[in-house]
Design a protein around this motif. Structure first.
Motif, PDB file in Angstrom:
ATOM      1  N   ILE A 479       0.719  -1.246   0.387  1.00  0.00           N
ATOM      2  CA  ILE A 479       0.001   0.104   0.042  1.00  0.00           C
ATOM      3  C   ILE A 479       0.972   1.271  -0.076  1.00  0.00           C
ATOM      4  O   ILE A 479       2.053   1.150   0.556  1.00  0.00           O
ATOM      5  CB  ILE A 479      -0.795  -0.030   1.067  1.00  0.00           C
ATOM      6  CG1 ILE A 479      -0.307   0.123   2.393  1.00  0.00           C
ATOM      7  CG2 ILE A 479      -2.027  -1.162   1.127  1.00  0.00           C
ATOM      8  CD1 ILE A 479      -1.210   0.210   3.831  1.00  0.00           C
ATOM      9  N   LEU A 480       0.433   2.375  -0.737  1.00  0.00           N
ATOM     10  CA  LEU A 480       1.037   3.572  -0.713  1.00  0.00           C
ATOM     11  C   LEU A 480       0.637   4.480  -0.071  1.00  0.00           C
ATOM     12  O   LEU A 480      -0.493   4.907   0.021  1.00  0.00           O
ATOM     13  CB  LEU A 480       1.170   3.939  -2.257  1.00  0.00           C
ATOM     14  CG  LEU A 480       1.771   5.203  -2.589  1.00  0.00           C
ATOM     15  CD1 LEU A 480       3.199   5.210  -2.403  1.00  0.00           C
ATOM     16  CD2 LEU A 480       1.486   5.617  -4.096  1.00  0.00           C
ATOM     17  N   ILE A 481       1.480   5.144   0.894  1.00  0.00           N
ATOM     18  CA  ILE A 481       1.197   6.473   1.626  1.00  0.00           C
ATOM     19  C   ILE A 481       1.692   7.472   1.099  1.00  0.00           C
ATOM     20  O   ILE A 481       2.982   7.653   0.928  1.00  0.00           O
ATOM     21  CB  ILE A 481       1.562   6.186   3.274  1.00  0.00           C
ATOM     22  CG1 ILE A 481       0.925   5.047   3.953  1.00  0.00           C
ATOM     23  CG2 ILE A 481       1.384   7.528   3.932  1.00  0.00           C
ATOM     24  CD1 ILE A 481       1.586   3.678   3.544  1.00  0.00           C
ATOM     25  N   ALA A 482       0.997   8.557   0.755  1.00  0.00           N
ATOM     26  CA  ALA A 482       1.458   9.690   0.011  1.00  0.00           C
ATOM     27  C   ALA A 482       0.970  10.851   0.578  1.00  0.00           C
ATOM     28  O   ALA A 482      -0.007  11.067   0.826  1.00  0.00           O
ATOM     29  CB  ALA A 482       0.979   9.523  -1.608  1.00  0.00           C
ATOM     30  N   LYS A 483       1.972  12.041   0.619  1.00  0.00           N
ATOM     31  CA  LYS A 483       1.685  13.309   0.626  1.00  0.00           C
ATOM     32  C   LYS A 483       1.530  14.224  -0.562  1.00  0.00           C
ATOM     33  O   LYS A 483       2.615  14.171  -1.314  1.00  0.00           O
ATOM     34  CB  LYS A 483       2.593  13.856   1.693  1.00  0.00           C
ATOM     35  CG  LYS A 483       2.590  15.518   2.301  1.00  0.00           C
ATOM     36  CD  LYS A 483       3.702  16.129   2.940  1.00  0.00           C
ATOM     37  CE  LYS A 483       3.404  17.315   3.015  1.00  0.00           C
ATOM     38  NZ  LYS A 483       4.386  17.901   3.994  1.00  0.00           N
ATOM     39  N   LYS A 484       0.592  14.702  -0.833  1.00  0.00           N
ATOM     40  CA  LYS A 484       0.200  15.472  -2.036  1.00  0.00           C
ATOM     41  C   LYS A 484       0.973  16.791  -1.848  1.00  0.00           C
ATOM     42  O   LYS A 484       1.184  17.448  -0.828  1.00  0.00           O
ATOM     43  CB  LYS A 484      -1.171  15.848  -2.194  1.00  0.00           C
ATOM     44  CG  LYS A 484      -1.974  14.747  -2.432  1.00  0.00           C
ATOM     45  CD  LYS A 484      -3.563  15.122  -2.512  1.00  0.00           C
ATOM     46  CE  LYS A 484      -4.659  14.079  -2.481  1.00  0.00           C
ATOM     47  NZ  LYS A 484      -5.898  14.683  -2.692  1.00  0.00           N
ATOM     48  N   SER A 485       1.360  17.401  -3.048  1.00  0.00           N
ATOM     49  CA  SER A 485       1.687  18.941  -2.827  1.00  0.00           C
ATOM     50  C   SER A 485       0.608  19.834  -2.658  1.00  0.00           C
ATOM     51  O   SER A 485      -0.710  19.274  -2.561  1.00  0.00           O
ATOM     52  CB  SER A 485       2.420  19.280  -4.276  1.00  0.00           C
ATOM     53  OG  SER A 485       1.174  19.188  -5.457  1.00  0.00           O
ATOM     54  N   ALA A 486       0.646  21.121  -2.278  1.00  0.00           N
ATOM     55  CA  ALA A 486      -0.113  21.847  -1.649  1.00  0.00           C
ATOM     56  C   ALA A 486      -1.279  22.344  -2.705  1.00  0.00           C
ATOM     57  O   ALA A 486      -2.444  22.240  -2.127  1.00  0.00           O
ATOM     58  CB  ALA A 486       0.407  23.176  -1.157  1.00  0.00           C
ATOM     59  N   THR A 487      -1.019  22.079  -4.064  1.00  0.00           N
ATOM     60  CA  THR A 487      -2.121  22.584  -4.766  1.00  0.00           C
ATOM     61  C   THR A 487      -2.875  21.421  -5.509  1.00  0.00           C
ATOM     62  O   THR A 487      -3.471  21.497  -6.440  1.00  0.00           O
ATOM     63  CB  THR A 487      -1.605  23.769  -5.774  1.00  0.00           C
ATOM     64  OG1 THR A 487      -0.456  22.963  -6.574  1.00  0.00           O
ATOM     65  CG2 THR A 487      -1.358  25.029  -5.075  1.00  0.00           C
ATOM     66  N   SER A 488      -2.301  20.121  -5.134  1.00  0.00           N
ATOM     67  CA  SER A 488      -2.797  19.145  -5.901  1.00  0.00           C
ATOM     68  C   SER A 488      -4.248  18.605  -5.904  1.00  0.00           C
ATOM     69  O   SER A 488      -4.717  18.570  -4.653  1.00  0.00           O
ATOM     70  CB  SER A 488      -1.753  17.868  -5.418  1.00  0.00           C
ATOM     71  OG  SER A 488      -2.216  16.514  -6.131  1.00  0.00           O
ATOM     72  N   PHE A 514      -3.766   9.018   1.393  1.00  0.00           N
ATOM     73  CA  PHE A 514      -3.166  10.332   1.421  1.00  0.00           C
ATOM     74  C   PHE A 514      -2.872  10.888   2.914  1.00  0.00           C
ATOM     75  O   PHE A 514      -3.980  10.747   3.583  1.00  0.00           O
ATOM     76  CB  PHE A 514      -4.143  11.362   0.664  1.00  0.00           C
ATOM     77  CG  PHE A 514      -3.809  10.954  -0.987  1.00  0.00           C
ATOM     78  CD1 PHE A 514      -2.661  11.251  -1.685  1.00  0.00           C
ATOM     79  CD2 PHE A 514      -4.881  10.671  -1.722  1.00  0.00           C
ATOM     80  CE1 PHE A 514      -2.477  10.758  -2.947  1.00  0.00           C
ATOM     81  CE2 PHE A 514      -4.772  10.132  -2.957  1.00  0.00           C
ATOM     82  CZ  PHE A 514      -3.682  10.553  -3.788  1.00  0.00           C
ATOM     83  N   VAL A 515      -1.911  11.478   3.218  1.00  0.00           N
ATOM     84  CA  VAL A 515      -1.702  11.926   4.723  1.00  0.00           C
ATOM     85  C   VAL A 515      -1.088  13.154   4.470  1.00  0.00           C
ATOM     86  O   VAL A 515      -0.653  13.856   3.353  1.00  0.00           O
ATOM     87  CB  VAL A 515      -0.702  11.086   5.484  1.00  0.00           C
ATOM     88  CG1 VAL A 515      -1.436   9.648   5.504  1.00  0.00           C
ATOM     89  CG2 VAL A 515       0.655  10.865   4.547  1.00  0.00           C
ATOM     90  N   ASP A 516      -1.329  13.899   5.798  1.00  0.00           N
ATOM     91  CA  ASP A 516      -0.647  15.477   5.729  1.00  0.00           C
ATOM     92  C   ASP A 516       0.641  15.353   5.961  1.00  0.00           C
ATOM     93  O   ASP A 516       1.415  16.219   5.673  1.00  0.00           O
ATOM     94  CB  ASP A 516      -1.437  16.180   6.751  1.00  0.00           C
ATOM     95  CG  ASP A 516      -2.932  16.448   6.576  1.00  0.00           C
ATOM     96  OD1 ASP A 516      -3.066  16.541   5.305  1.00  0.00           O
ATOM     97  OD2 ASP A 516      -3.743  16.511   7.433  1.00  0.00           O
ATOM     98  N   THR A 517       1.127  14.329   6.605  1.00  0.00           N
ATOM     99  CA  THR A 517       2.609  14.200   7.106  1.00  0.00           C
ATOM    100  C   THR A 517       2.906  12.736   7.096  1.00  0.00           C
ATOM    101  O   THR A 517       2.132  11.930   7.447  1.00  0.00           O
ATOM    102  CB  THR A 517       3.029  14.802   8.366  1.00  0.00           C
ATOM    103  OG1 THR A 517       2.190  14.302   9.442  1.00  0.00           O
ATOM    104  CG2 THR A 517       2.399  16.449   8.362  1.00  0.00           C
TER     105      THR A 517
END
Length: 542
Positions: A479-488, A514-517
């Motif tokens: 499984i992939l845990i990811a942090k997006k860029s601010a405007t994504s 998707f996570v914040d940190t």
């Protein structure tokens, strides 16, 4: 019959003596904890090292006593480094990002008699000092500050101590096998373990990383170690800087991208060293500020696998050569460095670039092999395809952990790194994963590193981690845990579709979260253990 040559022990004090004698006017620039700048040079660093060696001698310390430092990269820390090791004591660098309980354990395990600390760590040291029975002296690496005295009456101040001492000090001629410094592993499982380096191992390591086929330091360079001095001695950079006489820029506690861009541009930094998360922040800041990082010729990436997209951006946008290296606390740390060989000039640019993705090849002084298991002596083929347990031996590799009776090696004298890797016929190393991070799905192995490198190349993704989640049918699935860029505005489907044609379909992660940190350890590594605890059962819930 022996050769008729002089013998001089390989000592850390000889590095600072050389820098003072032949590169005394070369700049050592430091950002202090309050953001101010100090402009010094190697001659002044050497003089203050001798003053502090006299201070330490006045404390009545014995040979090989431990002196701890809890500090960022700055000129006072550098001066103290050389004073401690050069005078026959052991410089014990400590990561201030650890939990207080870990700090207490490490300081007591090392039996530190002195603790040096930066001004911004005073409250941390005050909070643990009652649990440190062996510590006799607490020294703030700064000028006198009455507010600190109010909180910490027994504290001493580095600048005041230096003012009481002469800069006349004769470095003792020590045995080169004597211990010089002590670093503890990051301790993600169980208690951290101490790795005790010698003067000999440190000087040989300094030679190795200065070579053109290694980190390539010279007296023409301005080197900025962003990697902290408490992280495997800043990968040896401050030692090698003295050896070759290059300028040194020490960034202090401000390691955000904007601060680093400004230092690079203001002081014309040519070489910089750091972990991938640092360089991701630098690239973002350089884009925001419109900086072209004109002076930066090389940056060294270690501590975690460097995403290929990062190497490409540094090359194509900033004309900066990214040197991918591998090592660990137990290896001082350099075990391999990615530099091309003459025959690779015949390769296409795309083929050369692909070769740059690996962790490189070992410098003289260390040897690598892959084995069929952690304790086995059965070496596997060096064909660039066969994966196995990475093992290492050499002049600056751990033999026994500090304070432990049993050695840390296989029966035939190799240290098992815990990495799964391949080696090719030229010695190029490709780390496939940490053995504990490999994902076994239906009896087949999946590399979390490979999946992370694909995801991080997406322009709307800032940081990622791939972990194994328990699966009823396949045992484990990625499984992939990811942090997006601010405007994504990217969705889970978008990111999973990004894997199409880049990897076998059965290896694509089952889920994106998707996570914040994303939790990071004190040395800039993702804390996958924390992520597994949080998300490891998520596929069982659906």
């Amino acid at each position: 019959m022996n050769g008729n040559m002089m013998f001089q022990p390989l000592l850390i004090s000889s590095l600072i003596e050389h820098a003072e004698m032949y590169h005394g006017d070369t700049a050592v620039i430091s950002k202090n904890t309050d953001g101010s700048m100090t402009h010094s040079n190697w001659a002044q660093v050497a003089k203050n090292s001798k003053r502090f060696a006299n201070v330490l001698q006045s404390f009545g310390l014995s040979l090989s006593d431990r002196v701890a430092t809890v500090a960022w990269n700055n000129h006072r820390h550098l001066e103290a480094w050389y004073a401690i090791s050069g005078s026959g004591l052991i410089c014990h660098t400590i990561n201030p990002r650890l939990f207080p309980e870990q700090l207490i354990y490490i300081i007591n395990d090392a039996h530190d008699r002195v603790v040096l600390f930066d001004k911004n760590f005073v409250h941390l040291i005050v909070s643990i000092k009652e649990y440190l029975p062996n510590v006799e002296h607490f020294i703030c690496l700064d000028a006198y500050d009455s507010a600190i005295v109010d909180a910490f009456p027994e504290v001493k101040f580095y600048d005041q101590l230096l003012d009481t001492q002469s800069d006349q000090y004769v470095w003792p001629e020590l045995e080169e096998s004597l211990a010089s410094s002590l670093c503890y592993t990051s301790g993600t499982t169980g208690h951290p373990k101490g790795v005790l380096y010698s003067h000999r191992s440190t000087v040989l390591h300094s030679y190795a990383i200065s070579m053109p086929d290694s980190l390539n330091f010279s007296a023409m360079d301005v080197v900025m170690p962003v990697v902290p001095m408490f992280h495997v001695n800043a990968w040896g950079a401050p030692y090698t800087a003295a050896m070759v006489g290059c300028s040194l820029v020490l960034p202090g506690p401000m390691l955000d991208g904007i601060s680093l861009v400004n230092l690079i541009d203001q002081y014309h930094v040519t070489n910089a060293l750091g972990v991938p998360t640092i360089w991701q922040g630098l690239l973002t800041a350089a884009h925001q500020l419109g900086s072209q990082l004109h002076s930066l010729k090389r940056n060294v990436v270690g501590g975690a696998t460097c995403p290929p997209s990062m190497i490409k951006t540094f090359r194509d946008v900033y004309q900066c050569e990214t040197i991918h290296a591998w090592g660990m606390t137990e290896t001082s740390p350099i075990g391999s460095v990615n530099q091309l060989k003459a025959k690779h000039a015949e390769l296409s640019e795309a083929e050369q670039f692909k070769l740059r993705f690996s962790q490189g090849r070992p410098p003289f002084g260390v040897t690598l092999r892959i084995s069929d298991d952690e304790k086995s002596q059965q070496e596997l083929p060096r064909d660039g395809q066969t994966t196995g347990h990475l093992q290492i031996k050499g002049h600056w590799i751990v033999d026994t952990y500090f304070g432990k009776n049993s050695n840390a090696l296989t029966e035939d004298g190799w240290f098992d790194t815990g990495d799964i890797a391949t080696l090719d016929a030229d010695g190029y190393l490709s780390i496939r994963d940490r053995s504990k991070d490999l994902i076994k799905s239906g009896g087949e192995w999946i590399s979390s590193v490979e999946l992370e490198n694909i995801a991080i190349a997406h322009p709307e993704i800032e940081n990622v981690a791939v972990i194994a989640a328990t699966h009823l049918k396949w045992d484990e699935r990625p499984i992939l845990i990811a942090k997006k860029s601010a405007t994504s505005q990217i969705t889970e489907t978008d990111l999973l579709n990004y894997y199409t044609d880049k990897i076998a379909k059965w290896q694509i992660p089952d889920k994106v979260i998707f996570v914040d940190t994303i939790p990071m350890g004190g040395t800039g590594k993702v804390l996958k253990k924390d992520l597994r605890e949080q998300f490891g059962a998520i596929l069982l819930e659906s």
